[in-house]
Write a protein that holds these residues in place. Structure first.
Motif, mmCIF file in Angstrom:
data_model
loop_
_atom_site.group_PDB
_atom_site.id
_atom_site.type_symbol
_atom_site.label_atom_id
_atom_site.label_comp_id
_atom_site.label_asym_id
_atom_site.label_seq_id
_atom_site.Cartn_x
_atom_site.Cartn_y
_atom_site.Cartn_z
ATOM 1 N N GLN A 118 -69.053 -64.365 56.706
ATOM 2 C CA GLN A 118 -70.226 -64.498 57.579
ATOM 3 C C GLN A 118 -70.243 -63.462 58.709
ATOM 4 O O GLN A 118 -71.288 -62.940 59.049
ATOM 5 N N TRP A 119 -69.062 -63.207 59.290
ATOM 6 C CA TRP A 119 -69.033 -62.352 60.490
ATOM 7 C C TRP A 119 -68.273 -61.044 60.276
ATOM 8 O O TRP A 119 -68.214 -60.191 61.172
ATOM 9 N N GLY A 120 -67.627 -60.913 59.122
ATOM 10 C CA GLY A 120 -66.901 -59.675 58.828
ATOM 11 C C GLY A 120 -65.547 -59.603 59.508
ATOM 12 O O GLY A 120 -64.882 -58.568 59.470
ATOM 13 N N ALA A 173 -66.631 -73.467 66.775
ATOM 14 C CA ALA A 173 -66.689 -74.809 67.377
ATOM 15 C C ALA A 173 -67.988 -75.533 67.020
ATOM 16 O O ALA A 173 -68.102 -76.738 67.215
ATOM 17 N N ARG A 174 -68.983 -74.806 66.476
ATOM 18 C CA ARG A 174 -70.209 -75.456 66.002
ATOM 19 C C ARG A 174 -69.899 -76.427 64.872
ATOM 20 O O ARG A 174 -70.643 -77.371 64.627
ATOM 21 N N VAL A 175 -68.819 -76.136 64.140
ATOM 22 C CA VAL A 175 -68.427 -76.996 63.015
ATOM 23 C C VAL A 175 -66.979 -77.449 63.257
ATOM 24 O O VAL A 175 -66.050 -76.934 62.630
ATOM 25 N N ARG A 179 -72.163 -86.472 58.518
ATOM 26 C CA ARG A 179 -73.335 -85.636 58.812
ATOM 27 C C ARG A 179 -72.927 -84.324 59.501
ATOM 28 O O ARG A 179 -71.912 -84.266 60.178
ATOM 29 N N TYR A 180 -73.776 -83.315 59.324
ATOM 30 C CA TYR A 180 -73.476 -82.008 59.936
ATOM 31 C C TYR A 180 -73.767 -82.035 61.432
ATOM 32 O O TYR A 180 -73.137 -81.325 62.204
ATOM 33 N N PHE A 181 -74.755 -82.849 61.813
ATOM 34 C CA PHE A 181 -75.133 -82.952 63.238
ATOM 35 C C PHE A 181 -75.105 -84.411 63.656
ATOM 36 O O PHE A 181 -75.399 -85.292 62.851
ATOM 37 N N THR A 225 -71.872 -67.060 51.104
ATOM 38 C CA THR A 225 -71.280 -68.120 51.934
ATOM 39 C C THR A 225 -71.713 -69.499 51.446
ATOM 40 O O THR A 225 -70.924 -70.432 51.437
ATOM 41 N N ARG A 226 -73.028 -69.600 51.086
ATOM 42 C CA ARG A 226 -73.538 -70.925 50.708
ATOM 43 C C ARG A 226 -74.748 -70.789 49.800
ATOM 44 O O ARG A 226 -75.356 -69.717 49.720
ATOM 45 N N ILE A 227 -75.074 -71.900 49.141
ATOM 46 C CA ILE A 227 -76.268 -71.923 48.290
ATOM 47 C C ILE A 227 -77.209 -73.001 48.813
ATOM 48 O O ILE A 227 -76.796 -74.147 49.042
ATOM 49 N N TYR A 278 -80.679 -61.658 62.449
ATOM 50 C CA TYR A 278 -80.547 -63.124 62.334
ATOM 51 C C TYR A 278 -79.658 -63.709 63.419
ATOM 52 O O TYR A 278 -80.012 -64.649 64.096
ATOM 53 N N TYR A 279 -78.437 -63.156 63.527
ATOM 54 C CA TYR A 279 -77.451 -63.744 64.435
ATOM 55 C C TYR A 279 -76.977 -62.725 65.463
ATOM 56 O O TYR A 279 -76.382 -61.717 65.087
ATOM 57 N N PRO A 280 -77.207 -63.002 66.772
ATOM 58 C CA PRO A 280 -76.509 -62.194 67.772
ATOM 59 C C PRO A 280 -75.011 -62.424 67.559
ATOM 60 O O PRO A 280 -74.617 -63.474 67.043
ATOM 61 N N LYS A 313 -78.944 -64.712 72.352
ATOM 62 C CA LYS A 313 -78.140 -65.939 72.315
ATOM 63 C C LYS A 313 -78.346 -66.648 70.982
ATOM 64 O O LYS A 313 -79.455 -66.693 70.450
ATOM 65 N N TYR A 314 -77.279 -67.235 70.492
ATOM 66 C CA TYR A 314 -77.269 -67.926 69.204
ATOM 67 C C TYR A 314 -77.918 -69.301 69.387
ATOM 68 O O TYR A 314 -77.260 -70.322 69.307
ATOM 69 N N TYR A 315 -79.240 -69.300 69.699
ATOM 70 C CA TYR A 315 -79.958 -70.564 69.927
ATOM 71 C C TYR A 315 -80.236 -71.274 68.603
ATOM 72 O O TYR A 315 -80.652 -70.628 67.642
HETATM 73 N N1 UDP Z 1 -67.907 -72.124 59.354
HETATM 74 C C1 UDP Z 1 -66.884 -71.941 58.469
HETATM 75 N N2 UDP Z 1 -66.880 -72.645 57.286
HETATM 76 C C2 UDP Z 1 -67.886 -73.486 56.946
HETATM 77 C C3 UDP Z 1 -68.945 -73.676 57.845
HETATM 78 C C4 UDP Z 1 -68.938 -72.956 59.044
HETATM 79 O O1 UDP Z 1 -65.965 -71.155 58.723
HETATM 80 O O2 UDP Z 1 -67.835 -74.076 55.849
HETATM 81 C C5 UDP Z 1 -67.877 -71.355 60.637
HETATM 82 C C6 UDP Z 1 -68.422 -69.942 60.429
HETATM 83 O O3 UDP Z 1 -67.756 -69.071 61.305
HETATM 84 C C7 UDP Z 1 -69.874 -70.119 60.830
HETATM 85 C C8 UDP Z 1 -69.751 -71.067 62.007
HETATM 86 O O4 UDP Z 1 -68.700 -71.975 61.610
HETATM 87 O O5 UDP Z 1 -70.494 -68.925 61.183
HETATM 88 C C9 UDP Z 1 -70.992 -71.825 62.363
HETATM 89 O O6 UDP Z 1 -71.516 -72.448 61.211
HETATM 90 P P1 UDP Z 1 -73.021 -73.014 61.146
HETATM 91 O O7 UDP Z 1 -73.189 -73.731 59.859
HETATM 92 O O8 UDP Z 1 -73.314 -73.744 62.405
HETATM 93 O O9 UDP Z 1 -73.850 -71.671 61.128
HETATM 94 P P2 UDP Z 1 -75.421 -71.414 60.850
HETATM 95 O O10 UDP Z 1 -75.961 -72.571 60.059
HETATM 96 O O11 UDP Z 1 -76.049 -71.218 62.188
HETATM 97 O O12 UDP Z 1 -75.380 -70.155 60.035
#
Ligand code: UDP
Length: 374
Positions: free
Chosen positions: A160-162, A174-176, A185-187, A282-284, A316-318, A351-353
């Motif tokens: 995701q971030w390189g 810390a968001r996750v 739940r995710y939130f 990263t995801r589907i 997309y992401y700062p 900012k990552y709002y």
């Molecule tokens: N993250 C991770 N593994 C996961 C989900 C999230 O390492 O399975 C980390 C990753 O660095 C990601 C960050 O947590 O960029 C925030 O994830 P979030 O799903 O909140 O990102 P968004 O949905 O905003 O892309």
């Protein structure tokens, strides 16, 4: 009647435009260089009747009463509560890593031991950022922390971030957090859901006002003498672009979505499945889950992260990082010298709002202006 120019028809721009038009009865011209409104929240129904989130899944969630009371005036939401499935070593489990995850990925006796040790050491329901969770003395908990670090965060964050998780701002991972709970739940916000008619419709309702004029396919650079023509300017584009990259370019991550359509009802069991250990995406995302759209076909998008490059892809992401914040601060200091030009939104504020924070920021900017003009 005062005249305002709003650059960008995403949430930030639409909220401020609506408030100026409705509450102060002022004129607003909203421009956007894209050919659609709603910015990166843009969604549309495709030929199968599936609501597609063009720029990736958007799930509305907030605990802020002001934001909720504001947004629900523009459309009804369903009661969707987001869950994320992650495939770890071929096992489907839920993220954030929690007590259910422990039992999914480990044999029962080990899972029980880990659960007991966690409950002895931490308060139930605590959320612990992974970088903090890594600091364990106990051998079992150390094993668990390193497992979660590697299997959930290390490779996902690299994709995701390189970079590795230590090199991104702690607030990002810390968001996750690791969540000492059985809540899958995710939130955990009080209000969660997807607008029944989509995000584009919400934004359209904000912009449909006799005092608001909308011009799409319109770049700010083509507006003649904006400072003279308008009493106030609200800029939701990239702040470095506004200042012609005078101090250098603010970096962003971009995303490339590869869409695929299948002649079957479902591709996967959930709206989002993360692949933290496998593949380059990263995801589907599978969009029909959000509004329970009925179709014999389905549409998915594989998400690939990449650097933002001007002219090639979208911001997309700062990237929250000290050196980027320092660069942003230079621009924001310069912005303060301007009269009646306001910066807001993910790109304006760098900012990552989340959506709710962008809406709140726009409401707050409006409240400052209202205070000054009354
Ligand atoms: N993250 C991770 N593994 C996961 C989900 C999230 O390492 O399975 C980390 C990753 O660095 C990601 C960050 O947590 O960029 C925030 O994830 P979030 O799903 O909140 O990102 P968004 O949905 O905003 O892309």
């Amino acid at each position: 009647m005062k005249k305002n120019l709003v650059i960008g028809a995403g949430f930030s721009g639409a909220v401020i435009a609506y408030l100026l038009a409705e509450k102060l009865n002022e004129q607003v011209l909203v421009i956007d260089k894209k050919n659609h409104i709603a910015g990166n929240c843009y969604d549309y129904r495709d030929k199968n009747g599936i609501m597609i989130h063009k720029y990736g899944s958007h799930i509305f969630h907030t605990s802020n009463e002001k934001v909720w009371n504001f947004i629900k005036e523009f459309g009804d939401f369903n009661q969707y509560m987001h869950k994320v499935i992650a495939v770890i070593d071929g096992i489907e489990t839920t993220i954030p890593f929690n007590f259910s995850t422990i039992y999914d990925v480990f044999p029962k006796t080990l899972a029980k031991r880990l659960e007991e040790k966690l409950l002895e050491k931490f308060e139930y329901n605590k959320k612990i950022p992974i970088l903090e969770f890594l600091k364990q003395d106990d051998e079992d908990l150390k094993f668990l922390a390193e497992y979660v670090y590697e299997k959930v965060f290390l490779h996902y964050t690299a994709k995701q971030w390189g970079v590795n998780p230590e090199s991104v701002d702690g607030a990002v991972t810390a968001r996750v957090p690791v969540y000492l709970s059985k809540d899958n739940r995710y939130f955990q916000d009080k209000y969660q859901g997807i607008p029944l008619e989509g995000y584009t419709k919400l934004v359209e309702k904000m912009l449909t006002h006799p005092n608001i004029k909308l011009k799409l396919n319109t770049d700010y650079a083509t507006v003649k003498n904006p400072e003279k023509e308008f009493d106030r300017i609200f800029y939701t584009g990239a702040i470095d672009e506004y200042f012609n990259y005078e101090f250098g370019e603010l970096p962003y991550r971009s995303v490339n979505f590869k869409f695929e359509e299948y002649d079957r009802e479902f591709y996967q069991s959930n709206s989002v499945v993360n692949y933290p250990c496998n593949y380059d995406f990263t995801r589907i995302h599978e969009y029909k889950h959000y509004l329970n759209d009925k179709s014999p076909r389905t549409v998915i998008a594989k998400e690939y992260s990449e650097f933002f490059e001007r002219g090639k892809n979208e911001r997309y992401y700062p990237i929250p990082k000290d050196e980027n914040t320092e660069l942003y601060n230079k621009y924001s200091e310069k912005a303060k010298e301007l009269n009646n030009v306001f910066f807001l939104g993910r790109l304006g504020d760098y900012k990552y709002y989340d959506m709710d924070k962008a809406i709140l920021r726009a409401i707050e900017v409006f409240e400052t202006i209202k205070g000054e003009s009354s």
